[in-house]
Motif scaffolding. Structure first.
Motif, PDB file in Angstrom:
ATOM      1  N   VAL A  13       5.285   5.315  10.208  1.00 16.38           N
ATOM      2  CA  VAL A  13       6.608   5.717   9.716  1.00 16.38           C
ATOM      3  C   VAL A  13       6.732   5.406   8.228  1.00 16.38           C
ATOM      4  N   TYR A  14       6.275   4.222   7.814  1.00 12.44           N
ATOM      5  CA  TYR A  14       6.342   3.857   6.397  1.00 12.44           C
ATOM      6  C   TYR A  14       5.437   4.748   5.562  1.00 12.44           C
ATOM      7  N   LEU A  15       4.294   5.119   6.134  1.00  9.77           N
ATOM      8  CA  LEU A  15       3.396   6.040   5.442  1.00  9.77           C
ATOM      9  C   LEU A  15       4.054   7.404   5.271  1.00  9.77           C
ATOM     10  N   LYS A  16       4.757   7.849   6.291  1.00 12.05           N
ATOM     11  CA  LYS A  16       5.465   9.124   6.199  1.00 12.05           C
ATOM     12  C   LYS A  16       6.502   9.080   5.079  1.00 12.05           C
ATOM     13  N   ASP A  17       7.211   7.968   4.942  1.00  8.33           N
ATOM     14  CA  ASP A  17       8.199   7.831   3.867  1.00  8.33           C
ATOM     15  C   ASP A  17       7.531   7.910   2.500  1.00  8.33           C
ATOM     16  N   ALA A  18       6.325   7.344   2.382  1.00  9.85           N
ATOM     17  CA  ALA A  18       5.612   7.402   1.109  1.00  9.85           C
ATOM     18  C   ALA A  18       5.133   8.808   0.794  1.00  9.85           C
ATOM     19  N   LEU A  19       4.757   9.560   1.826  1.00  3.45           N
ATOM     20  CA  LEU A  19       4.255  10.922   1.617  1.00  3.45           C
ATOM     21  C   LEU A  19       5.388  11.928   1.435  1.00  3.45           C
ATOM     22  N   HIS A  20       6.504  11.674   2.107  1.00  3.93           N
ATOM     23  CA  HIS A  20       7.652  12.596   2.055  1.00  3.93           C
ATOM     24  C   HIS A  20       8.917  11.786   1.851  1.00  3.93           C
ATOM     25  N   PHE A  54       4.627   5.861  -5.217  1.00 11.03           N
ATOM     26  CA  PHE A  54       4.767   6.048  -6.665  1.00 11.03           C
ATOM     27  C   PHE A  54       3.592   6.837  -7.248  1.00 11.03           C
ATOM     28  N   TYR A  55       2.398   6.635  -6.684  1.00 11.75           N
ATOM     29  CA  TYR A  55       1.220   7.364  -7.180  1.00 11.75           C
ATOM     30  C   TYR A  55       1.355   8.868  -6.938  1.00 11.75           C
ATOM     31  N   LYS A  56       1.859   9.249  -5.768  1.00 15.41           N
ATOM     32  CA  LYS A  56       1.930  10.661  -5.412  1.00 15.41           C
ATOM     33  C   LYS A  56       3.178  11.341  -5.979  1.00 15.41           C
ATOM     34  N   HIS A  57       4.266  10.597  -6.148  1.00 11.55           N
ATOM     35  CA  HIS A  57       5.528  11.235  -6.510  1.00 11.55           C
ATOM     36  C   HIS A  57       6.148  10.702  -7.798  1.00 11.55           C
ATOM     37  N   GLY A  58       5.592   9.624  -8.337  1.00 13.57           N
ATOM     38  CA  GLY A  58       6.192   9.043  -9.534  1.00 13.57           C
ATOM     39  C   GLY A  58       7.590   8.525  -9.236  1.00 13.57           C
ATOM     40  N   LEU A  59       8.499   8.708 -10.173  1.00 15.84           N
ATOM     41  CA  LEU A  59       9.870   8.229  -9.990  1.00 15.84           C
ATOM     42  C   LEU A  59      10.618   9.016  -8.912  1.00 15.84           C
ATOM     43  N   LYS A  60      10.101  10.170  -8.522  1.00 16.22           N
ATOM     44  CA  LYS A  60      10.734  10.926  -7.438  1.00 16.22           C
ATOM     45  C   LYS A  60      10.677  10.165  -6.112  1.00 16.22           C
ATOM     46  N   PHE A  61       9.783   9.176  -6.046  1.00 16.11           N
ATOM     47  CA  PHE A  61       9.703   8.354  -4.835  1.00 16.11           C
ATOM     48  C   PHE A  61      11.013   7.614  -4.586  1.00 16.11           C
ATOM     49  N   LEU A  62      11.766   7.355  -5.672  1.00 11.51           N
ATOM     50  CA  LEU A  62      13.052   6.670  -5.527  1.00 11.51           C
ATOM     51  C   LEU A  62      14.069   7.529  -4.775  1.00 11.51           C
ATOM     52  N   GLY A  63      13.755   8.800  -4.590  1.00 12.73           N
ATOM     53  CA  GLY A  63      14.612   9.662  -3.784  1.00 12.73           C
ATOM     54  C   GLY A  63      14.705   9.191  -2.346  1.00 12.73           C
ATOM     55  N   LEU A  64      13.783   8.313  -1.934  1.00  5.87           N
ATOM     56  CA  LEU A  64      13.839   7.737  -0.596  1.00  5.87           C
ATOM     57  C   LEU A  64      15.140   6.967  -0.379  1.00  5.87           C
ATOM     58  N   PHE A  65      15.697   6.426  -1.478  1.00  3.20           N
ATOM     59  CA  PHE A  65      16.895   5.595  -1.369  1.00  3.20           C
ATOM     60  C   PHE A  65      18.189   6.376  -1.642  1.00  3.20           C
ATOM     61  N   TRP A  66      18.054   7.635  -2.006  1.00  2.00           N
ATOM     62  CA  TRP A  66      19.234   8.428  -2.358  1.00  2.00           C
ATOM     63  C   TRP A  66      19.501   9.429  -1.240  1.00  2.00           C
ATOM     64  N   VAL A  67      20.531   9.180  -0.446  1.00  2.87           N
ATOM     65  CA  VAL A  67      20.826  10.001   0.731  1.00  2.87           C
ATOM     66  C   VAL A  67      21.638  11.214   0.292  1.00  2.87           C
ATOM     67  N   THR A  68      20.962  12.326   0.095  1.00  2.96           N
ATOM     68  CA  THR A  68      21.621  13.520  -0.444  1.00  2.96           C
ATOM     69  C   THR A  68      22.577  14.165   0.557  1.00  2.96           C
ATOM     70  N   GLN A  69      22.379  13.894   1.858  1.00  6.70           N
ATOM     71  CA  GLN A  69      23.254  14.496   2.858  1.00  6.70           C
ATOM     72  C   GLN A  69      24.618  13.819   2.916  1.00  6.70           C
ATOM     73  N   ALA A  70      24.722  12.607   2.365  1.00  5.48           N
ATOM     74  CA  ALA A  70      25.988  11.868   2.426  1.00  5.48           C
ATOM     75  C   ALA A  70      26.928  12.331   1.323  1.00  5.48           C
ATOM     76  N   PRO A  71      28.244  12.111   1.491  1.00  2.90           N
ATOM     77  CA  PRO A  71      29.190  12.420   0.413  1.00  2.90           C
ATOM     78  C   PRO A  71      28.823  11.668  -0.860  1.00  2.90           C
ATOM     79  N   SER A 124       0.826  -1.216   0.000  1.00  2.00           N
ATOM     80  CA  SER A 124       0.000   0.000   0.000  1.00  2.00           C
ATOM     81  C   SER A 124       0.856   1.261   0.000  1.00  2.00           C
ATOM     82  N   VAL A 125       1.837   1.318   0.912  1.00  2.64           N
ATOM     83  CA  VAL A 125       2.639   2.542   1.004  1.00  2.64           C
ATOM     84  C   VAL A 125       3.559   2.683  -0.217  1.00  2.64           C
TER      85      VAL A 125
END
Length: 252
Positions: free
Chosen positions: A242-249, A144-161, A138-139
């Motif tokens: 928490v998982y829902l929050k990850d899906a929304l943001h 993907f429904y709310k963010h499309g491919l931008k949802f994959l940003g969940l796996f890309w840690v921008t704060q890291a080197p 569900s989440v």
């Protein structure tokens, strides 16, 4: 003595705390198929009826001075609502009915499993896996429904080197797909362990020498299981938030 030892070995161990988790057909005997009504089916149905009795029948009058049943229902409603709002944010409140349903069903199933001669459905990994998979699918679809491919940003840690980001992305993907495993095993494992320990203590209660100690252990473990019944429902629900929050943001 050797013959007696062989007889004891053949008869198997005297203590079998796992027999209480055995699925049995409600009608007759024989193999269990996917459509066979079992003791798990019965107690899941009782849990659903308990939820309906509390949330529907218990609140139908909506009295200004609430009854005990209405007070419990309102307390559960407010508790889960505030949890969803605090963890997932205001945007997550629209998914409150689903999360409330999960919480109240698990609570009822856990507490019904504490009744003597009942069956604890949340000790069955098949039940908890399905609940966890429903949350996971569900989440993920919502993300993907709310963010499309931008949802994959969940796996890309921008704060890291930058050099570490691909490695961290692999770790994040693995941890994401492990979620339903940990989500389900945590609930089933804790419920099963508590019931099994009570069964072990109960098996020693027949001995006059250690019966008092066994009874103290049973009471202590039962009290702990009452806490576990609520805490594990809370943990399952807050992880869902928490998982829902990850899906929304999804952005880190």
């Amino acid at each position: 003595m050797a013959a007696e030892a062989e007889m004891m070995e053949a008869s198997g161990p005297a203590i079998d705390p796992m027999h209480q988790f055995t699925l049995k057909p409600l009608f007759g005997e024989g193999p269990i198929h996917w459509y066979t009504p079992t003791n798990a089916t019965l107690w899941m149905g009782i849990a659903v009826l308990g939820v309906i009795a509390l949330l529907v029948l218990g609140t139908r009058r909506r009295a200004i001075v609430p009854s005990h049943t209405q007070s419990v229902a309102e307390l559960a409603y407010g508790f889960v609502y505030q949890m969803v709002k605090d963890v997932a944010g205001k945007e997550g409140v629209k998914y409150f009915p689903y999360i409330m349903t999960l919480f109240i069903f698990i609570v009822f199933a856990n507490f019904l499993g504490l009744i003597p001669l009942s069956f604890s459905v949340t000790s069955q990994i098949a039940v908890t896996v399905m609940l966890a998979l429903l949350v996971f699918v569900s989440v993920t679809l919502l993300g993907f429904y709310k963010h499309g491919l931008k949802f994959l940003g969940l796996f890309w840690v921008t704060q890291a080197p930058l050099a570490l980001r691909p490695i961290l992305a692999i770790i994040e993907v693995i941890s994401y797909f492990v979620r339903p495993v940990s989500h389900s095993i945590r609930l089933a494992g804790n419920v099963m362990a508590g019931h099994a320990v009570i069964e072990v203590f109960a098996s020693f209660a027949a001995s006059a020498l250690i019966a008092p100690i066994a009874l103290v252990g049973i009471v202590a473990m039962f009290g702990m299981d009452v806490l576990v019944a609520f805490i594990q429902a809370y943990v399952f629900t807050i992880l869902t938030c928490v998982y829902l929050k990850d899906a929304l943001h999804p952005s880190h």
